[in-house]
Design an enzyme around this catalytic site. Structure first.
Site, PDB file in Angstrom:
ATOM      1  N   CYS A  77      61.978 -25.192  -7.589  1.00 45.79           N
ATOM      2  CA  CYS A  77      60.802 -24.869  -8.382  1.00 45.79           C
ATOM      3  C   CYS A  77      60.837 -23.380  -8.715  1.00 45.79           C
ATOM      4  O   CYS A  77      61.057 -22.544  -7.839  1.00 45.79           O
ATOM      5  CB  CYS A  77      59.525 -25.211  -7.622  1.00 45.79           C
ATOM      6  SG  CYS A  77      58.022 -24.823  -8.558  1.00 45.79           S
TER       7      CYS A  77
ATOM      8  N   ASP B 181      31.958 -15.685 -12.602  1.00 47.81           N
ATOM      9  CA  ASP B 181      33.306 -16.272 -12.655  1.00 47.81           C
ATOM     10  C   ASP B 181      33.220 -17.728 -12.199  1.00 47.81           C
ATOM     11  O   ASP B 181      33.659 -18.084 -11.109  1.00 47.81           O
ATOM     12  CB  ASP B 181      34.246 -15.464 -11.758  1.00 47.81           C
ATOM     13  CG  ASP B 181      35.698 -15.921 -11.859  1.00 47.81           C
ATOM     14  OD1 ASP B 181      35.997 -16.792 -12.705  1.00 47.81           O
ATOM     15  OD2 ASP B 181      36.536 -15.423 -11.089  1.00 47.81           O
TER      16      ASP B 181
ATOM     17  N   CYS C 128      38.143 -19.385 -16.615  1.00 47.77           N
ATOM     18  CA  CYS C 128      39.442 -20.054 -16.660  1.00 47.77           C
ATOM     19  C   CYS C 128      39.432 -21.185 -17.685  1.00 47.77           C
ATOM     20  O   CYS C 128      40.400 -21.928 -17.800  1.00 47.77           O
ATOM     21  CB  CYS C 128      39.822 -20.589 -15.287  1.00 47.77           C
ATOM     22  SG  CYS C 128      38.657 -21.790 -14.608  1.00 47.77           S
TER      23      CYS C 128
END
Length: 472
Positions: free
Chosen positions: A179, A401, A428
């Protein structure tokens, strides 16, 4: 009664014109319908085999390339196209940044429908591989095979997989050799543990039958060289558990926090499970501008440490603190933003729904000898009320947030009610951020917009917005 036979639809020479949501690209068919296509790049011209036909769009896969985009590059990962993690690895990084910035702008314009200033260019990541500080891998006693593996004559071990879930398949695990998201020794730990378990016939977990032992593996790293490994077991097989943990302790001495969980629930979440520290500390530490943050197995911390620093700097710069301000930090998590801005504020009040996160925040404040931060736990829509404002005073700056779902309508209503001069909104998910900006538009105007790329090779993007009171 016979089943209706599906149409075999092939769309020829579809020009891929844009990168859409969730990493799926977009073309347009001759009949005007949108065509959603994975694993292609804007600028490609492809034939598409349709597997879903709706009134306004098609979904399909590219089966032939007539032209390849100038932004296309060969993916470096052998698992690309099957693993759901790095959907944009076949796209030049500069192009990735362009489409992420476009997505933020389109969301704010189309969903928010508010007056916007010029957007500052997206902050790219210096590290576009090996940037994540946390990875979670799943074991399975049934390996998902690629079409190439199925078609080959190679004898393949089908009983041992350690890797990632195939998208939309909760019980299918793609075995991962290497990965490119987490730095060393992540790959060595994962591959070494898998080989040890196979050699010692330690059974892998079956998500369908709920049998076996080896369930999941979490690896966390920090920029100061600390490493946490947490193994999740399914059954209380004490002998085998001890073997696994001793193997990791003896073969990877760089692990500073070695822990495990025995979880016999149907799901993999560990937040309601007891975490046992086998060796080392029960936490690792991260450092930022001299501040040290204690990160435990259940703690949230931004998964790209270097870009988190960029994000927090932007947040602090947008807040424009002079040392006299009362700051509210909504959805504070473990208090990282609150503590980061505290030296430039009079007082910071953080609120978070997760009790363990607030404990971490309070401990981090104590360990860093920060005395002007106060933290409270509770559901934001219930805690952030008039009584809360009366106790802490009206804020000069609100930093928020929230999770991907954005802010609850009651939280937005309270923000409109208290009329803080500035709101710094970190998100996000620019789509839900845009929805909230539309609600805040009653009293606030957007002054600055700054996207930040936290996750290269993916479609995810963070965005920071500064809002100020209208006519203030």
């Amino acid at each position: 009664m016979s089943r209706k036979r599906k149409e075999n639809i092939i769309l020829s020479k579809i020009l891929v014109i844009d990168a859409g949501s969730k990493g799926v690209c977009v073309g347009k068919a001759e009949d005007g319908k949108i065509v959603l296509i994975p694993n292609v790049v804007p600028g490609d011209v492809v034939d598409v085999k349709v597997f879903k036909k709706k009134s306004k769009y098609y979904e399909g896969i590219a089966i032939h390339f007539h032209e390849k985009s100038a932004d296309r590059i060969p993916p470096i990962c052998s698992h690309f196209g099957y693993c759901g993690g790095c959907k944009w690895q076949n796209m030049q990084y500069e192009a990735q940044l362009k489409y992420k910035q476009n997505e933020v702008w389109n969301h704010l314009k189309r969903i928010g429908k508010v007056t916007l200033p010029e957007m500052t260019p997206i902050v790219g990541s210096k590290d576009i591989f090996y940037y994540r500080n946390k990875m979670e891998f799943s074991f399975s006693n049934t390996k998902w095979l690629t079409p190439e593996q199925i078609a080959s004559e190679e004898v393949i071990d089908r009983e041992h997989a350690l890797g990632f879930h195939i998208p939309k398949m909760w019980d299918k695990i793609l075995d991962i050799d290497h990965c490119y998201l987490q730095p060393d020794p992540s790959n060595a730990i994962r591959n070494g543990l898998k080989a040890f378990c196979m050699q010692n016939q330690i059974p892998f977990y079956s998500p369908r039958q709920q049998t076996g032992l080896m369930r999941s593996l979490m690896i966390r790293t920090s920029s100061i060289g600390e490493i946490m490994v947490l193994v999740q077991f399914y059954a209380p097989m004490e002998k085998e558990i001890a073997m696994v943990m001793r193997y990791l302790e003896q073969n990877f001495p760089e692990i500073t926090s070695l822990q495990y969980v025995i979880n016999q629930k149907a799901n993999d979440t560990i937040y309601d499970q007891e975490v046992v520290c086998f060796a080392g500390k029960n936490f690792i530490e991260e450092e930022m501008e001299g501040l040290k943050f204690k990160i435990q197995a259940k703690s949230f911390y931004q998964t790209n440490s270097k870009q988190a620093y960029e994000l927090y700097q932007i947040t602090r710069d947008f807040a424009q603190l002079s040392g006299k301000e009362v700051v509210f930090d909504l959805y504070t998590g473990t208090g990282t933003i609150a503590l980061f801005v505290s030296k430039l504020a009079k007082k910071v009040v953080g609120v978070e729904a997760v009790a363990d996160a607030i404990k971490d925040a309070e401990e981090n404040a104590k360990n860093n000898q920060i005395g002007n931060c106060h933290f409270e736990v509770g559901d934001m829509k219930n805690v952030f009320n008039d009584e809360f404002i009366a106790r802490h005073g009206k804020p000069d700056v609100v930093i928020t947030d929230p999770p991907r779902d954005g802010m609850h309508a009651d939280v937005v209503a309270q923000l409109l009610k208290i009329e803080a001069p500035k709101i710094v909104y970190v998100s996000c998910n620019s789509a839900t951020q845009a929805r909230d900006l539309a609600l805040l538009d009653e009293k606030y105007e957007v002054q600055k917009i700054q996207p930040v790329d936290m996750f290269p090779q993916t479609y995810h993007v963070e965005n920071v917005v500064l809002l100020t009171l209208k006519n203030a």
